[in-house]
Design a protein around this motif. Structure first.
Motif, PDB file in Angstrom:
ATOM      1  N   PHE A  10      34.303  32.717  32.040  1.00  0.00           N
ATOM      2  CA  PHE A  10      33.951  34.106  31.743  1.00  0.00           C
ATOM      3  C   PHE A  10      34.793  35.107  32.520  1.00  0.00           C
ATOM      4  O   PHE A  10      34.750  36.292  32.227  1.00  0.00           O
ATOM      5  CB  PHE A  10      32.449  34.375  31.854  1.00  0.00           C
ATOM      6  N   ILE A  11      35.562  34.619  33.491  1.00  0.00           N
ATOM      7  CA  ILE A  11      36.535  35.492  34.149  1.00  0.00           C
ATOM      8  C   ILE A  11      37.922  35.066  33.676  1.00  0.00           C
ATOM      9  O   ILE A  11      38.273  33.882  33.715  1.00  0.00           O
ATOM     10  CB  ILE A  11      36.452  35.388  35.677  1.00  0.00           C
ATOM     11  N   HIS A  64      43.945  43.932  43.807  1.00  0.00           N
ATOM     12  CA  HIS A  64      43.808  42.619  44.451  1.00  0.00           C
ATOM     13  C   HIS A  64      43.816  42.751  45.970  1.00  0.00           C
ATOM     14  O   HIS A  64      43.051  42.085  46.659  1.00  0.00           O
ATOM     15  CB  HIS A  64      44.947  41.689  44.019  1.00  0.00           C
ATOM     16  N   HIS A 112      38.571  44.697  37.740  1.00  0.00           N
ATOM     17  CA  HIS A 112      38.193  44.328  39.108  1.00  0.00           C
ATOM     18  C   HIS A 112      36.906  45.100  39.380  1.00  0.00           C
ATOM     19  O   HIS A 112      36.766  46.237  38.921  1.00  0.00           O
ATOM     20  CB  HIS A 112      39.231  44.796  40.135  1.00  0.00           C
ATOM     21  N   GLY A 113      36.035  44.538  40.167  1.00  0.00           N
ATOM     22  CA  GLY A 113      34.748  45.190  40.423  1.00  0.00           C
ATOM     23  C   GLY A 113      34.834  46.363  41.371  1.00  0.00           C
ATOM     24  O   GLY A 113      34.149  46.405  42.392  1.00  0.00           O
ATOM     25  N   ALA A 173      34.821  46.747  46.232  1.00  0.00           N
ATOM     26  CA  ALA A 173      35.065  45.913  45.062  1.00  0.00           C
ATOM     27  C   ALA A 173      34.016  44.827  44.877  1.00  0.00           C
ATOM     28  O   ALA A 173      33.916  44.243  43.816  1.00  0.00           O
ATOM     29  CB  ALA A 173      36.448  45.276  45.154  1.00  0.00           C
ATOM     30  N   GLY A 174      33.225  44.536  45.884  1.00  0.00           N
ATOM     31  CA  GLY A 174      32.229  43.468  45.752  1.00  0.00           C
ATOM     32  C   GLY A 174      32.826  42.089  45.957  1.00  0.00           C
ATOM     33  O   GLY A 174      32.208  41.234  46.564  1.00  0.00           O
ATOM     34  N   ALA A 175      34.033  41.889  45.440  1.00  0.00           N
ATOM     35  CA  ALA A 175      34.727  40.599  45.587  1.00  0.00           C
ATOM     36  C   ALA A 175      35.916  40.816  46.499  1.00  0.00           C
ATOM     37  O   ALA A 175      36.862  41.498  46.121  1.00  0.00           O
ATOM     38  CB  ALA A 175      35.191  40.093  44.236  1.00  0.00           C
ATOM     39  N   ASN A 176      35.855  40.261  47.675  1.00  0.00           N
ATOM     40  CA  ASN A 176      36.943  40.524  48.622  1.00  0.00           C
ATOM     41  C   ASN A 176      37.003  39.445  49.690  1.00  0.00           C
ATOM     42  O   ASN A 176      36.006  38.790  49.984  1.00  0.00           O
ATOM     43  CB  ASN A 176      36.748  41.903  49.270  1.00  0.00           C
ATOM     44  N   GLY A 204      41.102  40.059  46.687  1.00  0.00           N
ATOM     45  CA  GLY A 204      40.032  40.208  45.710  1.00  0.00           C
ATOM     46  C   GLY A 204      40.406  39.526  44.411  1.00  0.00           C
ATOM     47  O   GLY A 204      41.559  39.133  44.207  1.00  0.00           O
ATOM     48  N   VAL A 205      39.426  39.388  43.533  1.00  0.00           N
ATOM     49  CA  VAL A 205      39.631  38.641  42.280  1.00  0.00           C
ATOM     50  C   VAL A 205      39.192  39.487  41.084  1.00  0.00           C
ATOM     51  O   VAL A 205      38.541  40.513  41.239  1.00  0.00           O
ATOM     52  CB  VAL A 205      38.839  37.318  42.304  1.00  0.00           C
ATOM     53  N   HIS A 206      39.530  39.005  39.919  1.00  0.00           N
ATOM     54  CA  HIS A 206      39.186  39.704  38.681  1.00  0.00           C
ATOM     55  C   HIS A 206      37.671  39.674  38.447  1.00  0.00           C
ATOM     56  O   HIS A 206      36.971  38.839  39.003  1.00  0.00           O
ATOM     57  CB  HIS A 206      39.883  39.048  37.480  1.00  0.00           C
ATOM     58  N   SER A 207      37.241  40.562  37.565  1.00  0.00           N
ATOM     59  CA  SER A 207      35.807  40.654  37.308  1.00  0.00           C
ATOM     60  C   SER A 207      35.509  40.563  35.816  1.00  0.00           C
ATOM     61  O   SER A 207      36.397  40.471  34.978  1.00  0.00           O
ATOM     62  CB  SER A 207      35.256  41.946  37.893  1.00  0.00           C
ATOM     63  N   LEU A 208      34.222  40.618  35.529  1.00  0.00           N
ATOM     64  CA  LEU A 208      33.730  40.329  34.181  1.00  0.00           C
ATOM     65  C   LEU A 208      33.801  41.520  33.231  1.00  0.00           C
ATOM     66  O   LEU A 208      33.925  41.342  32.018  1.00  0.00           O
ATOM     67  CB  LEU A 208      32.258  39.904  34.304  1.00  0.00           C
ATOM     68  N   THR A 209      33.708  42.694  33.740  1.00  0.00           N
ATOM     69  CA  THR A 209      33.413  43.877  32.924  1.00  0.00           C
ATOM     70  C   THR A 209      34.267  44.048  31.666  1.00  0.00           C
ATOM     71  O   THR A 209      35.465  43.803  31.686  1.00  0.00           O
ATOM     72  CB  THR A 209      33.535  45.167  33.775  1.00  0.00           C
TER      73      THR A 209
END
Lengths: 668, 668
Positions: free
Chosen positions: B227-228, B454, B498-499, B564-567, B620-625
């Motif tokens: 999903f990502i 990123h 990215h989130g 970003a939430g993801a880091n 950081g990484v990619h996100s779902l949105t």
């Protein structure tokens, strides 16, 4: 580097007025003379509003002026722009033909503020003396721009350009249903889809109802004086076409101590009742005095005035001359505290009784709600505080059963709770019956998307988002069955966002088995290791019986890994919290302290994520992002593209034919 | 609680196949027989593709079968659905009339995978033996659904439903310009607007060009088996109408060891050149072999095959029969490593020379680019690696000057660099001259929105987003001046998110003055304390001379606070990093280690935020949105609402008249 460019001054050398962009003496008033409504505001033709002028005299601080004595002899004029060269500027009283062109009395007060965080730490406030006048209940009927000029301290002036939008007197939609997912963003909708809808090799086999809307837009949510909004002033912008200040609704915030004397603006409800005599209702999963539902009728700078605001919802504004709204025809939600006689209600009165006296049916549970006479005005208050969330009503009902939220004031739990869908469909029945050919306006709010995002409880937030989507789906079907789908505009949007996004999956089994925080993070799978949603994978023997548009498994081994960027200290173990809504942060010093750390009893199998917000914040906070707008029905084509939150008001008001060139009542 | 519902089994007792949703033997192949393209795939009529079948025999692990011996005698058929009851299923070779109905040879190989993280830690892979056949270069011309059936191991079957979309043979847009903001979300666009455009009392005084687009949509970005997504398979979905797997482009990923033998799908470039003979180009601020630009022509499971992919961009696929594309007419970006003779280029060859041999002008700087003959094919490679970002080219040029990225292979810095706007406008000149009445397709990518997100360098990401917006604005003006605006479809979108979101402001002066991490967080202002943007407040004597659609001050005292939430582990001091792009995390053990901690030299005035991604991730990484889609021009009305990323391909291809019922070349 800076030195290579045409720079002749260094930033830190510039004046404090610029620093004051963040700490503000009074938002909307960068100079010492204030006009409310301020510069660059829009109005619907015929929309009623108050005007306040303030002249500030700072006694101390970087702006100290005139020994702290404000000019009480200020004057103000207004000109329609095409008249300007003719010099036909008129005084406010003359222009609006106020009774005998009487000037209001000058009011005086004092307030203080901090110029920055250093001043706050040092407890050195700047004190400001104020002279002010307010002109109540005026309106502009002719489209175009107007210039308002305030003259003070001899030669100083402040001007405001006001724009009155075009006339729109024909009703194109008989009814409007406005759904608000509080705090709902595109990111959250994407995540909710992932949980509830199955893909096969990348193709969704079913979709959200929102995905099926023909028209998509984005609205900007910032408030008038800060780029992050709260739910009060954003709701107010959506309902009145006027942006406001954090905590304010239906007014431009002034600097006076009274939270009810701020200059007001007429809301879509007040316009609709005044012009067409339509029915209206509000439904929320929050306590009904919460910002999003109450802002339909509220006029105050202080959203926490819950008791008085319930009185405003029933009786309208009573302390100033102001158009009424007749009270809601359907009003369903939580918040029994403002209805039970006692400290939470206005003047300690029993508001169940106050509503009943005015002819309302009063329901305190779902069974009673569903039986209520559709021809009578209907009040339904189903618990104290907010309604338990969808997840705790449907999947973990034992969490709801342990609450002490009996709406009748007993010591036990509210039982027999309706959900957003039950309340919304019943409201449509009542409004359809009562509105008749005059039509209706309904606002229906999924409040706990926001509330659960605040506490980083992503599954509970997404459960309530799915409940909203399911409610919208059922609403479309209901309107069809009533034969009124084609004449009803449905708009679904939000009031602001939270910086939420999913960035991978997490193996709950692996995380629980790891000994320390760093190795626990290895449970997170990113990119290809995020894999596919397991919330949609049927498990032999597991059924939640919550229908096709919800997850078939809320508790898979591989769960979504998500974050918000703005959060207090907390742990993340990911996956649903089965014992109830989470409390991510706690004070170690006990109640009254505002120094928040990781809650030692929350998500104990996870790893620590330290906070990014001030340690006084126990929760996550709102974010900047534009939020989506979905539209279907008459006027839907006006809702595409990108625009301001206030434009949603103008689009709905124009579709409802509320922009009139005179103040006569239509009520045809 | 679960026990109250109809639950007869506990999740953890269920089989490993379900757990394998995240760790997958082969994405798109949940059973032991695989069809590629798999179930639920869509095709443009006439679009060419390969078909691969695989039969898996796991030797060990939870799926061990047949002692690890794969069935080599599998058979496969295809039926058009309306023919099914007539039983007219045909073999693949017969159906597609392959030469003499010859069956391809059976291929065999072995691969291994881990069933979960525990197996990975224990180093206990599951080994799978495979038998496979591949059918090259076929197409389906008749709209409708088809069923492909694979029979193996005696009675086992796998089926795939394929849908061929409707014919669309008429060209409605002469030209298409497709802008991709890599990693760009609505949240980032909102933040960029805040930095570059001024508000007065809540009303924007100017807007982004994107805000002015008439049509807005959302596209879902998930890949076929996770999903990502990454930028390879999402670009591929956008260009081919087929979702793929992380790191794959223009193919469905098979399990074979060869990264170039995977079954291919025809891209929009290959279709456009084959059918209409149009011109095409790609522009990117990344190295030009990076996923987003290269996926226009790439067919591989492994995006890191940069050298061979540049050869595919020039010469097309040469190892299998496959439609060519004639090479790009305009090809501008970074990535000299794949052009200079040496280890980075295909077979060590000089690709500047290879392009020149085919008639290309070759530009290595902006001056040369602007002078290049519009009538010749044009290559422009302006540096090694990615182009320095807008902020380092325009505000902090000393950061670009210290790089060793000379595109000619010298030891110094690339100088005289073009930006996205220069490259895009020049590409339009070349494509307009060369495409003539046959029209053109241009993809223009703002790559470093993603790259800087990123590394959590929000200002650099937003600077490049504003450069994209400025480029779109200039493109509209350019097309107008060329008289081709009305016949050109402009689409602006992204490949994933990215989130990221802004949640407040931060007082950089106050944060720097605080002694510890917890008190530093008090510098963050949320809600009303976020205040107004100071990036738009003019500072006496400060001018960056970067025009009206960029910040007037990149370095105010009060800056945006975002997350970003993801880091990885990192510090946040907020505000622009003046000495160059930031590196938020570092290994303490030195190069080669993949155990990332806070970079001790990065944002040293800030507070520590510990990571939420595996410690092996330095970024950081990619996100779902879902990401936004903006459309303007012919067919714009097709781009509203919510849809899959592959639908962007179908919408553009249909607007270009590329859906044909036969394989004849038009080239009218």
């Amino acid at each position: 580097m800076l030195s290579k460019l045409s720079i002749t001054a260094i930033l830190v050398a510039t004046g404090s007025l610029i620093s004051a962009q963040t700490f503000q003496r009074l938002g909307t008033c960068p100079s010492l003379g204030c006009i409310l409504p301020p510069d660059e505001q829009d109005f619907l033709p015929g929309q009623q509003f108050d005007i306040r002028f303030e002249v500030h005299a700072p006694k101390n601080g970087s702006e100290a002026f005139n020994n702290g004595v404000p000019d009480e002899k200020f004057t103000a004029t207004i000109t329609k722009d095409h008249d300007r060269k003719g010099g036909k500027a008129k005084s406010i009283a003359d222009f609006f033909k106020l009774k005998g062109s009487a000037e209001p009395k000058v009011e005086k007060w004092t307030f203080s503020w901090y110029e920055d965080l250093f001043a706050q730490d040092a407890k050195t406030p700047s004190v400001v003396n104020v002279a002010s006048k307010v002109y109540r209940r005026v309106a502009l009927y002719e489209p175009g721009t107007y210039t308002v000029t305030l003259r003070y301290y001899g030669g100083k002036t402040t001007t405001a350009k006001w724009t009155v939008r075009e006339l729109a007197t024909r009703k194109k939609a008989k009814n409007v249903i406005f759904f608000i997912g509080d705090g709902m963003t595109t990111n959250m909708i994407t995540a909710a889809r992932l949980l509830a809808h199955k893909t096969i090799n990348g193709k969704y086999q079913s979709l959200m109802q929102l995905d099926k809307f023909p028209v998509l837009g984005h609205q900007m949510t910032h408030s008038i004086d800060s780029f992050i909004t709260d739910s009060a002033n954003s709701a107010s912008a959506l309902y009145s076409g006027h942006k406001s200040t954090v905590n304010a609704m239906g007014v431009y915030a002034d600097s006076s101590p009274d939270p009810f004397d701020d200059p007001k603006v007429e809301t879509i409800i007040e316009l609709l009742v005044r012009i067409w005599g339509s029915a209206w209702g509000a439904v929320s999963t929050a306590f009904i005095a919460d910002a999003t539902p109450i802002a339909l009728t509220a006029h105050t700078r202080l959203r926490s005035q819950y008791g008085p605001l319930i009185d405003q919802a029933l009786n309208g504004v009573t302390n100033y001359s102001w158009p009424g709204h007749g009270g809601p025809d359907a009003y369903f939600g939580g918040g029994a505290e403002q209805f039970l006689p006692g400290s939470g209600s206005y003047q300690g009165k029993d508001y169940y009784a106050e509503f009943a006296k005015k002819g309302y049916s009063v329901s305190l549970n779902k069974t009673s709600l569903l039986k209520a006479d559709n021809k009578k005005k209907a009040l339904g208050i189903f618990c104290k505080a907010n309604l338990p969330v969808w997840l705790d009503r449907n999947i973990f009902p034992e969490n709801s059963a342990k609450l002490k939220n009996d709406p009748a004031g007993g010591s036990g739990a509210a039982t027999d709770l309706p959900g957003l869908k039950d309340m919304t469909l019943k409201a449509i029945d009542v409004l359809h019956a009562r509105g008749g050919k005059k039509g209706f306006f309904l606002m229906s709010e999924a409040a706990s998307i926001d509330k659960q995002m605040h506490s980083l409880d992503y599954e509970r937030a997404l459960g309530d988002l799915l409940e909203l989507d399911d409610t919208v789906r059922a609403t479309v079907a209901k309107l069809k069955s009533l034969g009124i789908l084609e004449e009803t505009l449905i708009v679904v949007s939000a009031d602001h966002g939270h910086g939420f996004d999913v960035f991978g999956s997490s193996d709950t089994k692996y995380m629980a088995a790891q000994p320390d925080d760093r190795s626990k993070r290895d449970a997170v799978g990113v990119y290809q290791n995020s894999g596919l949603s397991q919330y949609t994978v049927e498990q032999p023997g597991i059924s939640y019986n919550t229908g096709p548009n919800f997850p078939v498994n809320w508790d898979p081994r591989y769960v979504i890994a998500a974050g918000a960027g703005a959060n207090p200290d907390h742990r993340e173990q990911y996956g649903v919290d089965k014992t109830g809504p989470r409390t991510p942060a706690a004070t170690l010093a006990g109640k009254g302290s505002s120094d928040f750390y990781v809650n030692p009893t929350d998500e104990t199998k996870g790893f620590v994520v330290n906070g990014t917000v001030p340690v006084s914040q126990s929760q996550g906070v709102h974010s900047l992002t534009d939020v989506p707008v979905y539209a279907m029905g008459p006027c839907q084509e006006r809702f595409g593209g990108t625009y301001e939150n206030i434009d949603l008001f103008y689009k709905m008001a124009e579709c409802l034919g509320l922009a009139h060139g005179s103040n006569k009542t239509i009520r045809g």
